[in-house]
Design a protein around this motif. Structure first.
Motif, PDB file in Angstrom:
ATOM      1  N   LEU A 114       0.873  -1.210   0.113  1.00  0.00           N
ATOM      2  CA  LEU A 114       0.061   0.072  -0.067  1.00  0.00           C
ATOM      3  C   LEU A 114       0.952   1.368   0.061  1.00  0.00           C
ATOM      4  CD1 LEU A 114      -2.886   0.879   0.156  1.00  0.00           C
ATOM      5  CD2 LEU A 114      -2.540   1.216   2.618  1.00  0.00           C
ATOM      6  N   VAL A 115       1.839   1.187   0.817  1.00  0.00           N
ATOM      7  CA  VAL A 115       2.790   2.448   0.870  1.00  0.00           C
ATOM      8  C   VAL A 115       3.535   2.454  -0.289  1.00  0.00           C
ATOM      9  CG1 VAL A 115       4.616   3.510   2.295  1.00  0.00           C
ATOM     10  CG2 VAL A 115       2.996   2.310   3.417  1.00  0.00           C
ATOM     11  N   ILE A 116       4.300   1.566  -0.558  1.00  0.00           N
ATOM     12  CA  ILE A 116       5.124   1.391  -1.823  1.00  0.00           C
ATOM     13  C   ILE A 116       4.288   1.833  -3.270  1.00  0.00           C
ATOM     14  CG2 ILE A 116       6.719   0.101  -3.381  1.00  0.00           C
ATOM     15  CD1 ILE A 116       7.697  -1.314  -0.759  1.00  0.00           C
ATOM     16  N   GLY A 117       3.004   1.133  -3.368  1.00  0.00           N
ATOM     17  CA  GLY A 117       2.176   1.565  -4.381  1.00  0.00           C
ATOM     18  C   GLY A 117       1.936   2.769  -4.589  1.00  0.00           C
ATOM     19  N   ALA A 118       1.355   3.466  -3.283  1.00  0.00           N
ATOM     20  CA  ALA A 118       0.674   4.714  -3.152  1.00  0.00           C
ATOM     21  C   ALA A 118       1.786   5.812  -3.794  1.00  0.00           C
ATOM     22  CB  ALA A 118       0.244   5.166  -2.004  1.00  0.00           C
ATOM     23  N   LEU A 119       2.950   5.288  -3.450  1.00  0.00           N
ATOM     24  CA  LEU A 119       4.168   6.516  -4.149  1.00  0.00           C
ATOM     25  C   LEU A 119       4.600   6.162  -5.331  1.00  0.00           C
ATOM     26  CD1 LEU A 119       6.319   6.325  -0.801  1.00  0.00           C
ATOM     27  CD2 LEU A 119       4.883   8.463  -1.641  1.00  0.00           C
ATOM     28  N   SER A 120       4.773   4.819  -5.536  1.00  0.00           N
ATOM     29  CA  SER A 120       5.217   4.545  -6.770  1.00  0.00           C
ATOM     30  C   SER A 120       4.229   5.031  -8.125  1.00  0.00           C
ATOM     31  CB  SER A 120       5.680   3.208  -6.908  1.00  0.00           C
ATOM     32  OG  SER A 120       6.493   2.761  -5.934  1.00  0.00           O
ATOM     33  N   LEU A 121       2.772   4.598  -7.660  1.00  0.00           N
ATOM     34  CA  LEU A 121       2.081   4.684  -8.834  1.00  0.00           C
ATOM     35  C   LEU A 121       1.587   6.195  -9.370  1.00  0.00           C
ATOM     36  CD1 LEU A 121      -0.742   1.869  -7.875  1.00  0.00           C
ATOM     37  CD2 LEU A 121       0.982   2.121  -9.931  1.00  0.00           C
ATOM     38  N   ARG A 122       2.478   7.141  -8.693  1.00  0.00           N
ATOM     39  CA  ARG A 122       2.369   8.416  -9.186  1.00  0.00           C
ATOM     40  C   ARG A 122       3.370   8.491 -10.171  1.00  0.00           C
ATOM     41  NH1 ARG A 122       1.516  12.845  -5.784  1.00  0.00           N
ATOM     42  NH2 ARG A 122       3.256  13.784  -6.819  1.00  0.00           N
ATOM     43  N   THR A 123       3.986   7.540 -10.470  1.00  0.00           N
ATOM     44  CA  THR A 123       5.008   7.688 -11.817  1.00  0.00           C
ATOM     45  C   THR A 123       4.382   6.582 -12.622  1.00  0.00           C
ATOM     46  OG1 THR A 123       6.526   5.971 -10.989  1.00  0.00           O
ATOM     47  CG2 THR A 123       6.955   8.294 -10.415  1.00  0.00           C
ATOM     48  N   ALA A 124       4.873   6.510 -13.769  1.00  0.00           N
ATOM     49  CA  ALA A 124       4.688   5.220 -14.941  1.00  0.00           C
ATOM     50  C   ALA A 124       5.755   5.089 -15.532  1.00  0.00           C
ATOM     51  CB  ALA A 124       3.572   6.086 -15.896  1.00  0.00           C
ATOM     52  N   GLY A 125       5.704   4.089 -16.413  1.00  0.00           N
ATOM     53  CA  GLY A 125       6.559   3.523 -17.287  1.00  0.00           C
ATOM     54  C   GLY A 125       8.073   3.102 -16.604  1.00  0.00           C
ATOM     55  N   VAL A 126       9.050   3.706 -17.110  1.00  0.00           N
ATOM     56  CA  VAL A 126      10.401   3.263 -16.723  1.00  0.00           C
ATOM     57  C   VAL A 126      10.499   3.693 -15.284  1.00  0.00           C
ATOM     58  CG1 VAL A 126      11.378   5.304 -17.894  1.00  0.00           C
ATOM     59  CG2 VAL A 126      12.705   3.054 -17.457  1.00  0.00           C
ATOM     60  N   TYR A 127      10.103   4.943 -14.935  1.00  0.00           N
ATOM     61  CA  TYR A 127      10.248   5.446 -13.936  1.00  0.00           C
ATOM     62  C   TYR A 127       9.477   4.630 -12.632  1.00  0.00           C
ATOM     63  CZ  TYR A 127      12.009  10.014 -15.155  1.00  0.00           C
ATOM     64  OH  TYR A 127      12.468  10.997 -15.724  1.00  0.00           O
ATOM     65  N   PHE A 128       8.562   3.959 -12.995  1.00  0.00           N
ATOM     66  CA  PHE A 128       7.885   3.106 -11.949  1.00  0.00           C
ATOM     67  C   PHE A 128       8.791   1.782 -11.888  1.00  0.00           C
ATOM     68  CE2 PHE A 128       4.996  -0.764 -11.036  1.00  0.00           C
ATOM     69  CZ  PHE A 128       4.395  -0.049  -9.976  1.00  0.00           C
ATOM     70  N   ILE A 129       9.248   1.322 -13.051  1.00  0.00           N
ATOM     71  CA  ILE A 129      10.088   0.143 -12.945  1.00  0.00           C
ATOM     72  C   ILE A 129      11.165   0.368 -11.814  1.00  0.00           C
ATOM     73  CG2 ILE A 129      11.739  -1.511 -13.946  1.00  0.00           C
ATOM     74  CD1 ILE A 129      10.019  -1.017 -16.277  1.00  0.00           C
ATOM     75  N   MET A 130      12.161   1.615 -12.055  1.00  0.00           N
ATOM     76  CA  MET A 130      12.935   1.781 -11.091  1.00  0.00           C
ATOM     77  C   MET A 130      12.702   2.306  -9.756  1.00  0.00           C
ATOM     78  SD  MET A 130      15.232   3.837 -14.132  1.00  0.00           S
ATOM     79  CE  MET A 130      15.807   3.071 -15.224  1.00  0.00           C
ATOM     80  N   ILE A 131      11.614   2.861  -9.551  1.00  0.00           N
ATOM     81  CA  ILE A 131      11.189   3.084  -7.930  1.00  0.00           C
ATOM     82  C   ILE A 131      10.798   1.935  -7.065  1.00  0.00           C
ATOM     83  CG2 ILE A 131       8.816   3.915  -8.306  1.00  0.00           C
ATOM     84  CD1 ILE A 131       9.199   6.090  -6.541  1.00  0.00           C
ATOM     85  N   THR A 132      10.151   1.135  -8.012  1.00  0.00           N
ATOM     86  CA  THR A 132       9.814  -0.323  -7.134  1.00  0.00           C
ATOM     87  C   THR A 132      11.146  -0.830  -7.140  1.00  0.00           C
ATOM     88  OG1 THR A 132       9.388  -1.107  -9.393  1.00  0.00           O
ATOM     89  CG2 THR A 132       7.576  -0.457  -8.101  1.00  0.00           C
ATOM     90  N   LEU A 133      12.110  -0.827  -7.968  1.00  0.00           N
ATOM     91  CA  LEU A 133      13.402  -1.494  -7.664  1.00  0.00           C
ATOM     92  C   LEU A 133      13.931  -0.689  -6.611  1.00  0.00           C
ATOM     93  CD1 LEU A 133      15.741  -3.317  -8.904  1.00  0.00           C
ATOM     94  CD2 LEU A 133      16.497  -1.313 -10.056  1.00  0.00           C
ATOM     95  N   ALA A 134      14.161   0.354  -6.298  1.00  0.00           N
ATOM     96  CA  ALA A 134      14.603   1.093  -5.364  1.00  0.00           C
ATOM     97  C   ALA A 134      14.183   1.013  -3.956  1.00  0.00           C
ATOM     98  CB  ALA A 134      14.741   2.720  -5.689  1.00  0.00           C
ATOM     99  N   PHE A 135      12.821   0.438  -3.815  1.00  0.00           N
ATOM    100  CA  PHE A 135      12.050   0.372  -2.833  1.00  0.00           C
ATOM    101  C   PHE A 135      12.611  -0.981  -2.116  1.00  0.00           C
ATOM    102  CE2 PHE A 135       8.899   3.700  -3.332  1.00  0.00           C
ATOM    103  CZ  PHE A 135       9.060   4.321  -2.087  1.00  0.00           C
ATOM    104  N   GLY A 136      12.604  -2.034  -3.111  1.00  0.00           N
ATOM    105  CA  GLY A 136      13.005  -3.485  -2.754  1.00  0.00           C
ATOM    106  C   GLY A 136      14.498  -3.200  -2.386  1.00  0.00           C
ATOM    107  N   GLN A 137      15.358  -2.473  -2.973  1.00  0.00           N
ATOM    108  CA  GLN A 137      16.817  -2.201  -2.374  1.00  0.00           C
ATOM    109  C   GLN A 137      16.823  -1.651  -0.887  1.00  0.00           C
ATOM    110  OE1 GLN A 137      18.189  -4.540  -4.621  1.00  0.00           O
ATOM    111  NE2 GLN A 137      20.035  -3.192  -3.976  1.00  0.00           N
ATOM    112  N   LEU A 223      -3.701   0.737  -7.559  1.00  0.00           N
ATOM    113  CA  LEU A 223      -3.253   0.536  -6.206  1.00  0.00           C
ATOM    114  C   LEU A 223      -3.709  -0.753  -5.529  1.00  0.00           C
ATOM    115  CD1 LEU A 223      -1.444   1.682  -4.200  1.00  0.00           C
ATOM    116  CD2 LEU A 223      -3.211   2.977  -3.139  1.00  0.00           C
ATOM    117  N   THR A 224      -5.119  -0.929  -5.874  1.00  0.00           N
ATOM    118  CA  THR A 224      -5.702  -2.074  -5.355  1.00  0.00           C
ATOM    119  C   THR A 224      -5.066  -3.456  -5.760  1.00  0.00           C
ATOM    120  OG1 THR A 224      -7.681  -0.887  -5.164  1.00  0.00           O
ATOM    121  CG2 THR A 224      -7.890  -3.342  -4.756  1.00  0.00           C
ATOM    122  N   ALA A 225      -4.826  -3.318  -7.062  1.00  0.00           N
ATOM    123  CA  ALA A 225      -4.234  -4.547  -7.916  1.00  0.00           C
ATOM    124  C   ALA A 225      -2.621  -4.665  -7.221  1.00  0.00           C
ATOM    125  CB  ALA A 225      -3.954  -4.379  -9.375  1.00  0.00           C
ATOM    126  N   PHE A 226      -2.088  -3.706  -7.137  1.00  0.00           N
ATOM    127  CA  PHE A 226      -0.600  -3.818  -6.630  1.00  0.00           C
ATOM    128  C   PHE A 226      -0.659  -4.268  -5.229  1.00  0.00           C
ATOM    129  CE2 PHE A 226       3.320  -1.874  -5.012  1.00  0.00           C
ATOM    130  CZ  PHE A 226       4.174  -2.476  -6.062  1.00  0.00           C
TER     131      PHE A 226
END
Lengths: 327, 306
Positions: A114-137, A223-226
């Motif tokens: 919920l937290v990661i999705g709420a922040l990451s879904l503000r972006t799209a495309g390649v930014y989304f890929i990278m911000i989710t990667l960053a949260f994982g790291q 966000l719900t799907a995420f």
């Protein structure tokens, strides 16, 4: 019967047949392999809801896989040492009951999603890929440097957690648990795809603007799907930790995120049984190629490259020979 | 904490930042011009370091080693672009991520197969070894100071290349409208190969320079790759200026956070727990920075397009 349905049935039967054969032939190792396939497939089913249905290419699902794992590790280690997790403001004890651990894992990974999705879904495309990667790291480095639960060395749990009425230390019984959960997740994922929510999500993936004009907010759907996706992958993490009776920061690493993605792509993106086929092939390759050469990752890499470049529908796409329903 | 220590840490942060810039510059160029996410960029960093360590071991010359790192990484980059990458430009990001993830597996295991699992060592040449005294009596390693200078020089060189040369004009044109420049008679596939090889050479060069401070081993590229991603996301994908500012921000935040956060927590905690809380938080700091930047500006500080 459609060809894809037949392939799916064969895959399910195969995943059931291997451990049953191994039980008769007294080869418990193969039961464990089948259990790993079921667990990895479950993680993939979770990610497939985000990628296949929602078009959200998350490169950080290791975060949820790891959180599920650590939910098990933390609860079980407290139960193992008879120390409460928290005494104030209210007492929380550790636990070695699988259902309690699963619920904790699902809630923890759901909240994180919920937290990661709420922040990451503000972006799209390649930014989304990278911000989710960053949260994982971020979580990866956090677990490495947080000494309370083993830090870099991880946590070992001596006895597999229990499930009422079953002996979880018996490989076939533990396999049965994972197989049933995988089955439930697959049924859930089918129902979800056909539900009004799933249809709207799929529409938002194809044309965000059109969905917006008829008064649906894509952000909320995604966000719900995420969150659902993260919860299922988190449950898989808890099962994986129980299989190994060990959790370590590796579960959070970006290679784990990559591997869960690989299961989906090998099997076929947006195919219901894609993660099952992909995880089965991955484990089979690991066993066969790993026996031939220490450098089997080279062959895995080459195969993956060929699938991406030449066989775009993955295993199921190539065998079923028709477009994925969600393409 | 003394002022001297603080200045030293700022210099360390700058050094870390400019080396990140060398890696991130290629990544952001490739994304800006070709629209490609290249996870294998870290592998090219590793190729450069291994080439440098091998040549330095054989000839003993550091300059030759650096030249080898540029040549090897550029050659590997051009080869990969021609064989694999050019098939990916028209694909979606998911395919690009997967294919370049496969390339990482091939590069890493291939290098392990050629060189073994043990790290190689690349020595700092004698003329760059030892400390220098800076104004104010600060002793600082000459090699690290040289790295800062090289990094800034490369940044300036890239700026000139992009703003003043014919190749730079073509790169900028390629970023804004690739059909148009192809229609104007520019050989677009050759341009793509050149841009990719240029980015690869920069990453390999950074690998060789950093390899003399760390050990040269398989898997050294991936942590840098992830940081370079953070950098270009903060700076805005496709922007060289963004990459420079993002690199310096990340380098300084990471280095100073590791030193200052434990000190900060010591103000109101006992020493042991301040150190553990501080160091845990400092490893997460750059990702927190990235999250803040993206929440405020979803396309990064200097990003034009999503």
């Amino acid at each position: 019967m459609k060809r894809e349905t037949m392939i799916n049935a064969l895959l399910a039967l195969g995943l059931l047949a291997v451990p049953l054969w191994a039980l008769i032939a007294d080869e418990p190792f193969y039961i464990t392999l089948a259990t790993r396939v079921a667990i990895f497939a479950l993680a993939g089913v979770g990610l497939n809801i985000a990628i296949g249905l929602g078009g959200l290419v998350s490169f950080g699902h290791a975060a949820f896989f790891g959180l599920g794992g650590y939910a098990m590790g933390v609860l079980a280690s407290h139960a193992q040492s008879y120390t409460p997790m928290m005494e104030w403001p209210f007492l929380i004890e550790g636990s070695n009951s699988m259902p309690v651990i699963w619920i904790t894992a699902v809630i923890a990974s759901g909240l994180a999603a919920l937290v990661i999705g709420a922040l990451s879904l503000r972006t799209a495309g390649v930014y989304f890929i990278m911000i989710t990667l960053a949260f994982g790291q971020m979580l990866y480095y956090f677990t490495i440097s947080w000494p309370a639960y083993g830090g870099e060395d991880g946590l070992s749990i001596y006895i597999r957690n229990g499930f009422p009425g079953l002996n979880t230390l018996d490989p076939i019984q533990f396999f049965a648990i994972t197989f049933v959960i995988l089955g439930l997740a697959l049924v859930f994922s089918t129902l979800l795809a056909k539900s009004p929510f799933g249809l709207a999500l799929n529409a938002a993936r194809q044309s965000s603007e059109r969905v917006e004009t008829i008064g649906i907010t894509p952000y909320r759907l995604r966000l719900t799907a995420f969150v659902i996706s993260g919860m299922i992958t988190g449950l898989a993490g808890a099962l994986f930790a129980d299989l190994n009776r060990f959790v370590s920061p590796t579960m959070f690493s970006w290679q784990t995120s990559g591997e869960i993605m690989v299961f989906i792509i090998l099997g076929g993106t947006a195919r219901l049984f894609g993660p099952v086929a992909g995880a089965a092939l991955f484990i089979a390759l690991e066993q066969v190629l790993g026996g031939l050469s220490d450098y089997w990752h080279i062959y895995l890499g080459l195969l993956l490259l060929c699938v991406v470049l030449f066989a775009r529908g993955g295993i199921i796409g190539t065998l079923a020979g028709e477009e994925a329903r969600h393409d | 904490m003394s002022l001297i220590l603080l200045i030293e840490q700022i210099l360390n942060g700058l050094q870390f930042g400019v080396m990140l810039f060398l890696t991130a510059a290629g990544l952001t160029l490739v994304f800006g011009v070709m629209g490609l996410i290249n996870l294998a960029h870290g592998s090219l960093f590793m190729v450069g370091a291994f080439a440098a360590a091998t040549v330095a071991g054989a000839t003993g010359s550091f300059v030759l080693a650096l030249a080898a790192s540029l040549a090897a990484a550029a050659a590997a980059g051009a080869l990969v672009e021609i064989l694999v990458i050019r098939r990916l430009y028209s694909r979606d990001h998911l395919d690009q991520v997967l294919a370049t993830f496969a390339l990482i597996l091939i590069f890493s295991e291939g290098t392990r197969w050629l060189f073994g699992s043990f790290p190689l060592y690349l020595n700092i040449p004698d003329y760059l070894a030892g400390p220098v005294t800076l104004p104010g009596g600060i002793q600082y390693p000459l090699y690290r100071l040289t790295l800062i200078a090289i990094g800034l020089l490369v940044a300036f060189g890239l700026y000139l290349l992009i703003s003043r040369t014919r190749l730079g004009i073509q790169i900028r044109a390629g970023e804004s409208d690739r059909e148009m420049i192809a229609a104007l008679g520019v050989d677009i596939s050759k341009l793509y190969t050149i841009v990719f090889a240029l980015g690869a050479a920069l990453a390999g060069f950074a690998g060789a320079l950093v390899g003399a401070i760390q050990s040269v081993q398989v898997g050294m590229g991936e942590p840098v790759l992830i940081l370079a991603f953070v950098v270009i996301v903060i700076g805005g994908i496709g922007s060289i200026k963004g990459a420079l500012i993002g690199s310096l921000l990340v380098g300084l935040t990471d280095t100073l956070g590791g030193v200052l956060l434990p000190e900060f927590f010591k103000l109101f905690m006992d020493n042991a727990s301040a150190t553990s809380v501080g160091s845990s938080l400092s490893t997460m700091l750059i990702y927190i920075l990235m999250a803040i930047v993206l929440v405020m500006k979803p396309t990064g500080l200097f990003g034009a397009k999503a």
